[in-house]
Design a protein around this motif. Structure first.
Motif, PDB file in Angstrom:
ATOM      1  N   LEU A  58      33.256  18.806  28.296  1.00  0.00           N
ATOM      2  CA  LEU A  58      33.090  19.848  29.302  1.00  0.00           C
ATOM      3  C   LEU A  58      32.225  20.974  28.763  1.00  0.00           C
ATOM      4  O   LEU A  58      32.491  21.497  27.682  1.00  0.00           O
ATOM      5  CB  LEU A  58      34.450  20.413  29.711  1.00  0.00           C
ATOM      6  N   SER A  59      31.236  21.333  29.544  1.00  0.00           N
ATOM      7  CA  SER A  59      30.430  22.506  29.218  1.00  0.00           C
ATOM      8  C   SER A  59      31.113  23.727  29.820  1.00  0.00           C
ATOM      9  O   SER A  59      31.968  23.613  30.706  1.00  0.00           O
ATOM     10  CB  SER A  59      29.024  22.362  29.796  1.00  0.00           C
ATOM     11  N   MET A  60      30.699  24.888  29.376  1.00  0.00           N
ATOM     12  CA  MET A  60      31.230  26.125  29.938  1.00  0.00           C
ATOM     13  C   MET A  60      30.921  26.185  31.434  1.00  0.00           C
ATOM     14  O   MET A  60      31.757  26.603  32.237  1.00  0.00           O
ATOM     15  CB  MET A  60      30.631  27.324  29.192  1.00  0.00           C
ATOM     16  N   ALA A  61      29.736  25.752  31.836  1.00  0.00           N
ATOM     17  CA  ALA A  61      29.350  25.786  33.253  1.00  0.00           C
ATOM     18  C   ALA A  61      30.247  24.876  34.091  1.00  0.00           C
ATOM     19  O   ALA A  61      30.655  25.254  35.206  1.00  0.00           O
ATOM     20  CB  ALA A  61      27.887  25.384  33.417  1.00  0.00           C
ATOM     21  N   GLU A  62      30.578  23.688  33.592  1.00  0.00           N
ATOM     22  CA  GLU A  62      31.444  22.769  34.330  1.00  0.00           C
ATOM     23  C   GLU A  62      32.830  23.377  34.534  1.00  0.00           C
ATOM     24  O   GLU A  62      33.394  23.325  35.634  1.00  0.00           O
ATOM     25  CB  GLU A  62      31.587  21.438  33.594  1.00  0.00           C
ATOM     26  N   VAL A  63      33.372  23.958  33.464  1.00  0.00           N
ATOM     27  CA  VAL A  63      34.704  24.560  33.530  1.00  0.00           C
ATOM     28  C   VAL A  63      34.693  25.751  34.480  1.00  0.00           C
ATOM     29  O   VAL A  63      35.574  25.891  35.336  1.00  0.00           O
ATOM     30  CB  VAL A  63      35.162  24.970  32.113  1.00  0.00           C
ATOM     31  N   ASP A  64      33.697  26.597  34.352  1.00  0.00           N
ATOM     32  CA  ASP A  64      33.569  27.786  35.194  1.00  0.00           C
ATOM     33  C   ASP A  64      33.542  27.394  36.670  1.00  0.00           C
ATOM     34  O   ASP A  64      34.326  27.897  37.481  1.00  0.00           O
ATOM     35  CB  ASP A  64      32.294  28.530  34.795  1.00  0.00           C
ATOM     36  N   ASN A  65      32.657  26.474  37.033  1.00  0.00           N
ATOM     37  CA  ASN A  65      32.531  26.053  38.431  1.00  0.00           C
ATOM     38  C   ASN A  65      33.833  25.466  38.966  1.00  0.00           C
ATOM     39  O   ASN A  65      34.283  25.818  40.057  1.00  0.00           O
ATOM     40  CB  ASN A  65      31.404  25.032  38.599  1.00  0.00           C
ATOM     41  N   ALA A  66      34.423  24.569  38.217  1.00  0.00           N
ATOM     42  CA  ALA A  66      35.624  23.877  38.684  1.00  0.00           C
ATOM     43  C   ALA A  66      36.816  24.821  38.830  1.00  0.00           C
ATOM     44  O   ALA A  66      37.533  24.764  39.839  1.00  0.00           O
ATOM     45  CB  ALA A  66      35.974  22.736  37.734  1.00  0.00           C
ATOM     46  N   LEU A  67      37.035  25.677  37.846  1.00  0.00           N
ATOM     47  CA  LEU A  67      38.208  26.552  37.912  1.00  0.00           C
ATOM     48  C   LEU A  67      38.070  27.590  39.025  1.00  0.00           C
ATOM     49  O   LEU A  67      39.059  27.919  39.691  1.00  0.00           O
ATOM     50  CB  LEU A  67      38.476  27.210  36.558  1.00  0.00           C
ATOM     51  N   PHE A  68      36.871  28.079  39.250  1.00  0.00           N
ATOM     52  CA  PHE A  68      36.682  29.019  40.360  1.00  0.00           C
ATOM     53  C   PHE A  68      36.794  28.314  41.712  1.00  0.00           C
ATOM     54  O   PHE A  68      37.212  28.923  42.692  1.00  0.00           O
ATOM     55  CB  PHE A  68      35.347  29.766  40.249  1.00  0.00           C
ATOM     56  N   GLU A  69      36.446  27.036  41.781  1.00  0.00           N
ATOM     57  CA  GLU A  69      36.609  26.278  43.024  1.00  0.00           C
ATOM     58  C   GLU A  69      38.073  26.007  43.332  1.00  0.00           C
ATOM     59  O   GLU A  69      38.496  26.049  44.474  1.00  0.00           O
ATOM     60  CB  GLU A  69      35.889  24.927  42.939  1.00  0.00           C
ATOM     61  N   LYS A  70      38.856  25.700  42.295  1.00  0.00           N
ATOM     62  CA  LYS A  70      40.231  25.238  42.495  1.00  0.00           C
ATOM     63  C   LYS A  70      41.289  26.333  42.499  1.00  0.00           C
ATOM     64  O   LYS A  70      42.341  26.153  43.103  1.00  0.00           O
ATOM     65  CB  LYS A  70      40.603  24.216  41.426  1.00  0.00           C
ATOM     66  N   TYR A  71      41.042  27.434  41.797  1.00  0.00           N
ATOM     67  CA  TYR A  71      42.095  28.433  41.604  1.00  0.00           C
ATOM     68  C   TYR A  71      41.677  29.815  42.066  1.00  0.00           C
ATOM     69  O   TYR A  71      40.509  30.179  42.035  1.00  0.00           O
ATOM     70  CB  TYR A  71      42.510  28.485  40.125  1.00  0.00           C
ATOM     71  N   SER A  72      42.688  30.596  42.439  1.00  0.00           N
ATOM     72  CA  SER A  72      42.491  31.993  42.806  1.00  0.00           C
ATOM     73  C   SER A  72      42.842  32.857  41.597  1.00  0.00           C
ATOM     74  O   SER A  72      43.816  32.581  40.888  1.00  0.00           O
ATOM     75  CB  SER A  72      43.403  32.353  43.977  1.00  0.00           C
ATOM     76  N   PHE A  73      42.069  33.890  41.415  1.00  0.00           N
ATOM     77  CA  PHE A  73      42.327  34.811  40.310  1.00  0.00           C
ATOM     78  C   PHE A  73      42.761  36.175  40.842  1.00  0.00           C
ATOM     79  O   PHE A  73      42.713  37.173  40.126  1.00  0.00           O
ATOM     80  CB  PHE A  73      41.096  34.894  39.404  1.00  0.00           C
ATOM     81  N   GLY A  74      43.204  36.174  42.102  1.00  0.00           N
ATOM     82  CA  GLY A  74      43.747  37.374  42.719  1.00  0.00           C
ATOM     83  C   GLY A  74      42.770  38.534  42.677  1.00  0.00           C
ATOM     84  O   GLY A  74      41.582  38.372  42.944  1.00  0.00           O
ATOM     85  N   ALA A  75      43.273  39.689  42.297  1.00  0.00           N
ATOM     86  CA  ALA A  75      42.463  40.912  42.271  1.00  0.00           C
ATOM     87  C   ALA A  75      41.730  41.094  40.951  1.00  0.00           C
ATOM     88  O   ALA A  75      41.082  42.120  40.734  1.00  0.00           O
ATOM     89  CB  ALA A  75      43.357  42.116  42.554  1.00  0.00           C
ATOM     90  N   LYS A  76      41.828  40.111  40.063  1.00  0.00           N
ATOM     91  CA  LYS A  76      41.148  40.243  38.772  1.00  0.00           C
ATOM     92  C   LYS A  76      39.638  40.216  38.994  1.00  0.00           C
ATOM     93  O   LYS A  76      39.126  39.338  39.679  1.00  0.00           O
ATOM     94  CB  LYS A  76      41.552  39.113  37.832  1.00  0.00           C
ATOM     95  N   PRO A  77      38.910  41.167  38.422  1.00  0.00           N
ATOM     96  CA  PRO A  77      37.452  41.173  38.570  1.00  0.00           C
ATOM     97  C   PRO A  77      36.835  39.896  37.991  1.00  0.00           C
ATOM     98  O   PRO A  77      37.240  39.427  36.919  1.00  0.00           O
ATOM     99  CB  PRO A  77      37.011  42.397  37.773  1.00  0.00           C
ATOM    100  N   VAL A  78      35.867  39.333  38.698  1.00  0.00           N
ATOM    101  CA  VAL A  78      35.216  38.086  38.284  1.00  0.00           C
ATOM    102  C   VAL A  78      34.665  38.219  36.858  1.00  0.00           C
ATOM    103  O   VAL A  78      34.803  37.282  36.060  1.00  0.00           O
ATOM    104  CB  VAL A  78      34.098  37.706  39.280  1.00  0.00           C
ATOM    105  N   ASP A  79      34.086  39.345  36.517  1.00  0.00           N
ATOM    106  CA  ASP A  79      33.543  39.527  35.167  1.00  0.00           C
ATOM    107  C   ASP A  79      34.623  39.413  34.103  1.00  0.00           C
ATOM    108  O   ASP A  79      34.389  38.852  33.031  1.00  0.00           O
ATOM    109  CB  ASP A  79      32.827  40.873  35.039  1.00  0.00           C
ATOM    110  N   ASN A  80      35.812  39.945  34.390  1.00  0.00           N
ATOM    111  CA  ASN A  80      36.922  39.842  33.428  1.00  0.00           C
ATOM    112  C   ASN A  80      37.402  38.404  33.288  1.00  0.00           C
ATOM    113  O   ASN A  80      37.711  37.947  32.186  1.00  0.00           O
ATOM    114  CB  ASN A  80      38.080  40.747  33.836  1.00  0.00           C
TER     115      ASN A  80
END
Length: 157
Positions: A58-80
């Motif tokens: 897994l590349s960082m890009a693959e993980v980033d895309n998949a986790l943002f597609e599948k999960y909510s991070f609530g009110a946490k800022p995307v940059d954080n």
């Protein structure tokens, strides 16, 4: 795309990714990310979902895309969230210290649980968390309790 009778109908908010169908309904919270040892089937499915290149790394890009597609991070800022993800990725790749070359720059099956655990802990504000190495068999040498090998012999539990 949604099944309606025997045909597929594309709805607003739907996305097609390769041959996988995704419908944007309420996403589970990041706290549902399956890093716990007893969630192996869920973790295997998540790894496969992330591995868009089907190369078992897994590349960082693959993980980033998949986790943002599948999960909510609530009110946490995307940059954080991205910062926590990058730090967890950097800590988990080559966690065993025995890889060289390109493999050392990616997260593979045996490091995926470690990555997920570190990532969730960082999101929860737990800095410096280290999974217990005595429970890990990252070199595939231990066959006792507490480890689960995948088809290639690496440990992903």
């Amino acid at each position: 795309l949604c099944h309606f009778g025997s045909s597929l109908v594309q709805e607003k908010g739907s996305k097609v990714k390769g041959s996988k169908l995704h419908h944007f309904m309420a996403k589970p919270s990041y706290s549902e990310i399956p890093y716990q040892r007893d969630r192996l089937p869920d973790r295997k499915a998540l790894f496969d979902y992330c591995d868009t290149h089907s190369n078992h790394y897994l590349s960082m890009a693959e993980v980033d895309n998949a986790l943002f597609e599948k999960y909510s991070f609530g009110a946490k800022p995307v940059d954080n969230v991205k910062k926590c993800m990058l730090h967890a990725f950097d800590e988990a790749k080559n966690y065993s210290g025995d890889q060289t070359g390109a493999a050392a720059d990616f997260v593979e099956h045996r490091e995926f649980r470690i990555f997920l655990e570190i990532f969730v802990k960082k999101l929860d504000g737990v800095n410096g968390h280290k999974p217990d190495k005595t429970l890990e068999d990252l070199k595939g040498t231990k066959k006792g309790k507490g480890t689960t090998t995948c088809c290639g012999g690496c440990v992903i539990a």
